[in-house]
Design a protein around this motif. Structure first.
Motif, PDB file in Angstrom:
ATOM      1  N   THR A 133       0.507  -1.186  -0.177  1.00  0.00           N
ATOM      2  CA  THR A 133      -0.370  -0.113  -0.259  1.00  0.00           C
ATOM      3  C   THR A 133       0.496   1.233  -0.411  1.00  0.00           C
ATOM      4  OG1 THR A 133      -1.734  -1.234   2.002  1.00  0.00           O
ATOM      5  CG2 THR A 133      -1.413   1.135   1.822  1.00  0.00           C
ATOM      6  N   ALA A 134       1.907   1.434   0.771  1.00  0.00           N
ATOM      7  CA  ALA A 134       2.834   2.083   0.925  1.00  0.00           C
ATOM      8  C   ALA A 134       3.800   2.748  -0.489  1.00  0.00           C
ATOM      9  CB  ALA A 134       4.152   1.642   1.773  1.00  0.00           C
ATOM     10  N   ASP A 135       3.715   1.383  -1.453  1.00  0.00           N
ATOM     11  CA  ASP A 135       4.254   1.938  -2.737  1.00  0.00           C
ATOM     12  C   ASP A 135       3.362   2.645  -3.980  1.00  0.00           C
ATOM     13  OD1 ASP A 135       6.482   0.920  -1.994  1.00  0.00           O
ATOM     14  OD2 ASP A 135       5.891  -1.192  -2.314  1.00  0.00           O
ATOM     15  N   GLU A 188       3.848   5.937  -5.680  1.00  0.00           N
ATOM     16  CA  GLU A 188       3.875   5.620  -7.158  1.00  0.00           C
ATOM     17  C   GLU A 188       2.229   6.829  -7.671  1.00  0.00           C
ATOM     18  OE1 GLU A 188       3.035   1.591  -7.625  1.00  0.00           O
ATOM     19  OE2 GLU A 188       5.271   1.118  -6.882  1.00  0.00           O
ATOM     20  N   GLY A 189       1.389   7.103  -6.647  1.00  0.00           N
ATOM     21  CA  GLY A 189       0.416   8.452  -7.563  1.00  0.00           C
ATOM     22  C   GLY A 189      -1.235   7.160  -7.129  1.00  0.00           C
ATOM     23  N   HIS A 190      -0.282   5.537  -7.273  1.00  0.00           N
ATOM     24  CA  HIS A 190      -1.983   4.567  -7.766  1.00  0.00           C
ATOM     25  C   HIS A 190      -3.442   5.349  -6.272  1.00  0.00           C
ATOM     26  CE1 HIS A 190       0.008   3.403 -10.897  1.00  0.00           C
ATOM     27  NE2 HIS A 190       0.941   3.288 -10.196  1.00  0.00           N
ATOM     28  N   LEU A 191      -3.296   5.645  -4.813  1.00  0.00           N
ATOM     29  CA  LEU A 191      -3.735   5.911  -4.233  1.00  0.00           C
ATOM     30  C   LEU A 191      -3.352   6.476  -2.987  1.00  0.00           C
ATOM     31  CD1 LEU A 191      -5.724   3.767  -2.516  1.00  0.00           C
ATOM     32  CD2 LEU A 191      -3.936   2.545  -1.245  1.00  0.00           C
ATOM     33  N   ARG A 192      -4.320   7.258  -2.894  1.00  0.00           N
ATOM     34  CA  ARG A 192      -4.373   8.133  -1.460  1.00  0.00           C
ATOM     35  C   ARG A 192      -5.822   8.505  -0.378  1.00  0.00           C
ATOM     36  NH1 ARG A 192      -7.819  12.946  -3.797  1.00  0.00           N
ATOM     37  NH2 ARG A 192      -8.303  13.129  -6.061  1.00  0.00           N
ATOM     38  N   PRO A 193      -5.298   8.595   0.804  1.00  0.00           N
ATOM     39  CA  PRO A 193      -6.611   8.697   1.533  1.00  0.00           C
ATOM     40  C   PRO A 193      -7.072   9.507   1.984  1.00  0.00           C
ATOM     41  CG  PRO A 193      -4.463   9.517   2.183  1.00  0.00           C
ATOM     42  CD  PRO A 193      -4.148   8.513   1.233  1.00  0.00           C
ATOM     43  N   LEU A 194      -8.434  10.235   1.596  1.00  0.00           N
ATOM     44  CA  LEU A 194      -9.861  10.606   1.657  1.00  0.00           C
ATOM     45  C   LEU A 194      -9.728  10.846   3.257  1.00  0.00           C
ATOM     46  CD1 LEU A 194     -11.712  12.326   0.223  1.00  0.00           C
ATOM     47  CD2 LEU A 194     -13.131  10.448  -0.140  1.00  0.00           C
ATOM     48  N   VAL A 195      -9.864  12.095   4.051  1.00  0.00           N
ATOM     49  CA  VAL A 195      -9.619  12.414   5.038  1.00  0.00           C
ATOM     50  C   VAL A 195     -10.352  13.426   5.432  1.00  0.00           C
ATOM     51  CG1 VAL A 195      -8.596  13.028   7.304  1.00  0.00           C
ATOM     52  CG2 VAL A 195      -7.580  10.974   5.621  1.00  0.00           C
ATOM     53  N   ASP A 196     -11.031  13.629   6.395  1.00  0.00           N
ATOM     54  CA  ASP A 196     -12.609  14.606   6.708  1.00  0.00           C
ATOM     55  C   ASP A 196     -11.446  15.586   6.923  1.00  0.00           C
ATOM     56  OD1 ASP A 196     -15.593  15.119   6.814  1.00  0.00           O
ATOM     57  OD2 ASP A 196     -14.276  15.378   7.996  1.00  0.00           O
ATOM     58  N   ASP A 197     -12.323  17.055   6.477  1.00  0.00           N
ATOM     59  CA  ASP A 197     -11.652  17.860   6.881  1.00  0.00           C
ATOM     60  C   ASP A 197     -11.843  18.502   8.375  1.00  0.00           C
ATOM     61  OD1 ASP A 197     -10.390  18.451   4.263  1.00  0.00           O
ATOM     62  OD2 ASP A 197     -12.206  20.234   3.655  1.00  0.00           O
TER      63      ASP A 197
END
Length: 333
Positions: free
Chosen positions: A287-289, A293-302
């Motif tokens: 997951t870190a990789d 590599e730009g394939h995954l990013r977390p969606l975190v509430d503001d």
């Protein structure tokens, strides 16, 4: 050290900040100086008593997701060093009783991985439980492959937003459900190919629009409850459904008539039963990789919370006001 504990089950007000001894890591553990955690539904279900069987002995320190810095290393640990930034889902449950709502958390080293360098601790803490759940559903069990039609329920939910990104990484055609244009736009921004407002469009209509009436190869149900029936309806003949919930007899009969493979997902098994824990560490390293590599990013509430506001964070998450994950940072981080 400080810990935010519960003595009894109840509402968000049951958390109590108190001093406790700093735990000593055993030979196969590392001691993590906690910088952040996140709120998952299982955390507030345990706090309420709805999932009492998952609660460690009380007074209990809850929360599985953790991101922080290694402060001490057990003698048998060779691949993690003091000072390393790590993340994982590593406690707060029976079988792994030390939760993240404390200054320090002893963690089985097998459940951790190096934190993605491009993420803050707050962002990294939002990923472990939901990513492990989505990975089990889509890759370990669902075995998604190139060009499959995949439906992910809950485009901006904790598990759903990761699931859609994993399916896109595997080059699938991904449809997502959500309520309202804002959430659907966020799903599109995360890579979804087709957008479904489940409040306005019936299952038969979007199956016809998105798959020419054939149904989806794999449906990932991140909602459970009555949504599992809709997931079975949306799957193609001899397709598959992966779900985080249990299936009623009537749904099982419907799945059998369509020849579906039904995958029941429970990512807590490695912690509860000390079973194949190293695989969780592997997934989080992969997951870190993917993050780098730009394939995954977390969606975190503001909305931001500290551990001193953990009751408010739980109330906010229980009210389902968030977009993505609710993250909580240590007051000294």
């Amino acid at each position: 050290m400080n810990a935010w504990v519960i003595d009894d089950f109840g509402g968000p007000e049951v958390f109590d900040k108190r001093e406790r001894p700093v735990p000593e890591p055993d030979d196969h553990e590392v001691l993590v100086r906690v910088h952040a955690t996140s709120v998952n539904p299982v955390d507030y279900k345990i706090r309420r008593g709805d999932a009492a069987g998952l609660c460690p002995a009380r007074p209990a320190v809850l929360h599985g997701d953790v991101a922080g810095i290694v402060a001490a290393v057990g003698e048998a640990v060779s691949d993690i060093a003091e000072g390393d930034a790590v993340y994982g889902c590593a406690g707060g449950f029976t079988g792994a009783p030390h939760g993240a709502l404390a200054d320090y958390m002893p963690c089985d080293a097998r459940l951790l991985a190096a934190m993605p360098e491009s993420l803050s601790a707050r962002e990294a803490a939002a990923l472990p439980l939901v990513t492990l759940t989505a990975w089990e559903a889509l890759l370990d069990k669902g075995d998604v492959r190139t060009l499959q039609r995949v439906l992910v329920h809950g485009a901006t939910g904790g598990v759903g937003h990761v699931g859609l990104q994993l399916a896109k990484w595997r080059r699938c055609e991904v449809a997502v459900t959500a309520s309202g244009q804002h959430k659907l736009n966020l799903g599109a921004d995360l890579g979804a190919d087709r957008l479904i407002d489940y409040e306005d469009e019936p299952v038969d209509d979007y199956v016809h629009r998105c798959t020419d009436g054939e149904g989806f190869d794999l449906v990932f149900d991140t909602v459970a409850g009555d949504n599992l029936r809709r997931s079975v309806e949306a799957a193609r003949l001899n397709g598959a459904v992966a779900t985080v919930g249990a299936a009623a007899d009537s749904v099982l009969r419907m799945a059998q008539r369509k020849g579906l493979s039904l995958h029941l997902v429970s990512m807590l098994i490695p912690m509860l039963h000390d079973f194949d824990r190293a695989h969780h560490g592997e997934i989080l390293q992969w997951t870190a990789d993917l993050v780098e590599e730009g394939h995954l990013r977390p969606l975190v509430d503001d909305r931001t919370f500290t551990f001193d506001e953990i009751g408010e964070a739980h109330a906010y998450a229980e009210a389902k006001k968030q977009i993505g994950k609710v993250a909580v940072t240590h007051p000294d981080a």
